[in-house]
Design an enzyme around this catalytic site. Structure first.
Site, PDB file in Angstrom:
ATOM      1  N   GLY A   1      27.231  53.947  49.495  1.00 21.12           N
ATOM      2  CA  GLY A   1      26.136  53.170  48.929  1.00 21.12           C
ATOM      3  C   GLY A   1      26.115  51.705  49.332  1.00 21.12           C
ATOM      4  O   GLY A   1      25.877  51.351  50.484  1.00 21.12           O
TER       5      GLY A   1
ATOM      6  N   ARG B   1      21.652  56.545  55.981  1.00 20.97           N
ATOM      7  CA  ARG B   1      21.744  57.928  55.502  1.00 20.97           C
ATOM      8  C   ARG B   1      20.846  58.875  56.306  1.00 20.97           C
ATOM      9  O   ARG B   1      21.128  60.065  56.384  1.00 20.97           O
ATOM     10  CB  ARG B   1      21.385  57.992  54.016  1.00 20.97           C
ATOM     11  CG  ARG B   1      22.551  57.591  53.136  1.00 20.97           C
ATOM     12  CD  ARG B   1      22.180  57.661  51.691  1.00 20.97           C
ATOM     13  NE  ARG B   1      23.377  57.677  50.853  1.00 20.97           N
ATOM     14  CZ  ARG B   1      23.357  57.501  49.545  1.00 20.97           C
ATOM     15  NH1 ARG B   1      22.220  57.282  48.923  1.00 20.97           N
ATOM     16  NH2 ARG B   1      24.477  57.539  48.859  1.00 20.97           N
TER      17      ARG B   1
ATOM     18  N   GLY C   1      29.189  57.309  44.675  1.00 23.47           N
ATOM     19  CA  GLY C   1      29.735  58.084  43.562  1.00 23.47           C
ATOM     20  C   GLY C   1      30.516  59.292  44.041  1.00 23.47           C
ATOM     21  O   GLY C   1      31.586  59.614  43.512  1.00 23.47           O
TER      22      GLY C   1
HETATM   23  C1  3PG Z   1      23.505  57.965  45.502  1.00 19.83           C
HETATM   24  O1  3PG Z   1      22.812  57.123  46.064  1.00 19.83           O
HETATM   25  O2  3PG Z   1      24.431  57.658  44.738  1.00 19.83           O
HETATM   26  C2  3PG Z   1      23.266  59.408  45.808  1.00 19.83           C
HETATM   27  O3  3PG Z   1      22.145  59.569  46.611  1.00 19.83           O
HETATM   28  C3  3PG Z   1      23.127  60.170  44.527  1.00 19.83           C
HETATM   29  O4  3PG Z   1      22.078  59.637  43.775  1.00 19.83           O
HETATM   30  P1  3PG Z   1      22.175  59.609  42.186  1.00 19.83           P
HETATM   31  O5  3PG Z   1      23.324  58.698  41.842  1.00 19.83           O
HETATM   32  O6  3PG Z   1      20.863  59.113  41.709  1.00 19.83           O
HETATM   33  O7  3PG Z   1      22.459  61.027  41.742  1.00 19.83           O
HETATM   34 MG    MG Z   2      24.747  57.046  42.620  1.00 16.10          MG
END
Ligand code: 3PG
Ligand code: MG
Length: 399
Positions: free
Chosen positions: A356, A41, A380
């Site tokens: 992710g 990232r 997400g």
């Molecule tokens: C993630 O890793 O899903 C994003 O950086 C968003 O983070 P969060 O799900 O804690 O909002």
């Molecule tokens: Mg997340």
């Protein structure tokens, strides 16, 4: 889509101007040492930051890391990320030890043209994630004071209605960064008219996290392959016993319903690797899904499943993959994820890896990133995009 881009901003000229960049530098950290285990990232935001540096902007970067509860929490400090970002940029990054306090103010004020600052974790401030518009707005005012323009390059966070994502762009001239643009461009190919067969592979631990996207994808996809921890709730819905595997009891009925409505599009594992315990050195065997012993738990999909899924993937023209097939962090349970990843790279298809964990898995398993069409930085976010939801961060850029 009427979104202004980084190129529009660069064309106006940014030399000497302060540009506030929202990045998603939420990288995975080693639980013991706190070291960054995957810097994907950070690297993903370099094209945007590099362009701004080169154009002589004073670049102020902000991000969240983890889920601290609205107050400083050292284990979630962005300090180590500032170090790594500096290494990758080839120039020191000036780190502010707070987000909008004295340190941030002086760090931003001292920036020379072409220099980069990183503010401390946005989520050390309750205003960042607050549901209260006024509280969020007050924090957004403080952040916006650090920029003459705003660039959103935090694709992984565009699904969050947070101050830095949603409220700051309402206060500053705003554009989409290179990463956000590329992500939206790629994902819109999947929601538009994907070349067929369109095959989606979903893994990860929870059905409840993926339910909305399964519902949204079922009418669109030709095949939906399900592995990972969530497959056991589907297997249970087929009347099979899953031992002590991960099971969402309250989702069994929903899964049964999805299977009935899927018109045979959903493919489930036929064999799984079961272990005595959730541990890297646990005794384990491969069994058929109708033979999972009552005292053991499934931690990966088996070789026959990999072969079957791979055969389907080899026919695909478009592939979207989100979620590991097993506990890939433990070598004994990584074969499923590796096998599926390899099948995706071999297919003559446009492939997108969604965010992710699956993106981290690709890198952790040492797979060649360039053999995938696109590796999204948003888990997400990419799922919500495919669900057709309005993403607050994108909507804010459109206005
Ligand atoms: C993630 O890793 O899903 C994003 O950086 C968003 O983070 P969060 O799900 O804690 O909002
Ligand atoms: Mg997340």
């Amino acid at each position: 889509m009427s979104i202004r881009t980084l190129d529009d901003l660069l064309a106006e000229g940014v030399s000497g101007r302060r540009v506030l960049v929202r990045a998603d530098l939420n990288v995975p950290l080693d639980k013991q040492t706190g070291a960054i285990t995957d810097d994907g990232r950070i690297r993903a935001v370099l094209p945007t930051l590099g362009a701004l540096v080169e154009a002589g902007a004073k670049v102020v970067v902000c991000s969240h890391l983890g889920r601290p509860k609205g107050a400083p929490d050292p284990q979630f400090s962005l300090g180590p990320v500032a170090g790594r970002l500096g290494e990758l940029l080839g120039a020191p990054v000036h780190f502010a030890t707070d987000t909008v306090g004295d340190s941030a103010r002086s760090t931003v004020a001292d920036l020379a043209d072409g220099q980069v600052a990183l503010l401390e974790n946005l989520r050390f401030n309750a205003g960042e994630t607050s549901k209260d518009e006024t509280e969020r707005g007050a924090f957004a005012d403080q952040l916006a004071a650090f920029g003459d323009a705003y660039v959103d390059d935090a694709f992984g966070a565009v699904h969050r209605k947070h101050a830095s994502v949603f409220d700051v762009p309402a206060r500053l001239p705003h554009v989409a960064g290179r990463l956000v643009l590329r992500e939206v461009e790629v994902l819109s190919k999947l929601t538009g008219a994907p070349e067929r067969p369109y095959v989606v592979v979903l893994g990860g631990s929870k059905v409840s996290d993926k339910l909305a996207v399964i519902e949204a994808l079922l009418p669109t996809v030709d095949r939906l392959l399900i592995g990972g921890g969530m497959c056991f709730t589907f297997l249970k819905a087929q009347g099979l016993e899953v031992g002590t595997s991960l099971l969402e009891k309250d989702m069994v009925e929903t899964c049964r319903n999805l299977l009935e409505r899927s018109g045979g599009k959903i493919m489930l594992p036929v064999d799984v690797v079961v272990a005595d315990a959730f541990a890297p050195d646990a005794a384990h065997d491969t069994v058929r899904v109708d033979g999972i012993p009552s005292h053991r738990l499934g931690l990966d999909v088996g070789p026959e499943t990999v072969a079957g899924f791979s055969a389907t993937l080899s026919q695909a023209k478009t592939i979207f993959w989100n979620g590991p097939m097993g506990v890939f962090e433990m070598p004994a349970f990584a074969a499923g994820t590796r096998g599926i990843a390899e099948a995706i790279t071999k297919a003559d298809a446009f492939s997108v890896v969604g965010g992710g964990d699956s993106a981290a898995a690709v890198r952790a398993l040492g797979l060649d990133e360039s053999s995938f069409g696109h590796i999204s930085t948003g888990g997400g976010a990419s799922l919500e995009y495919l669900e057709g939801k309005t993403l607050p961060g994108i909507a804010a850029l459109e206005n």
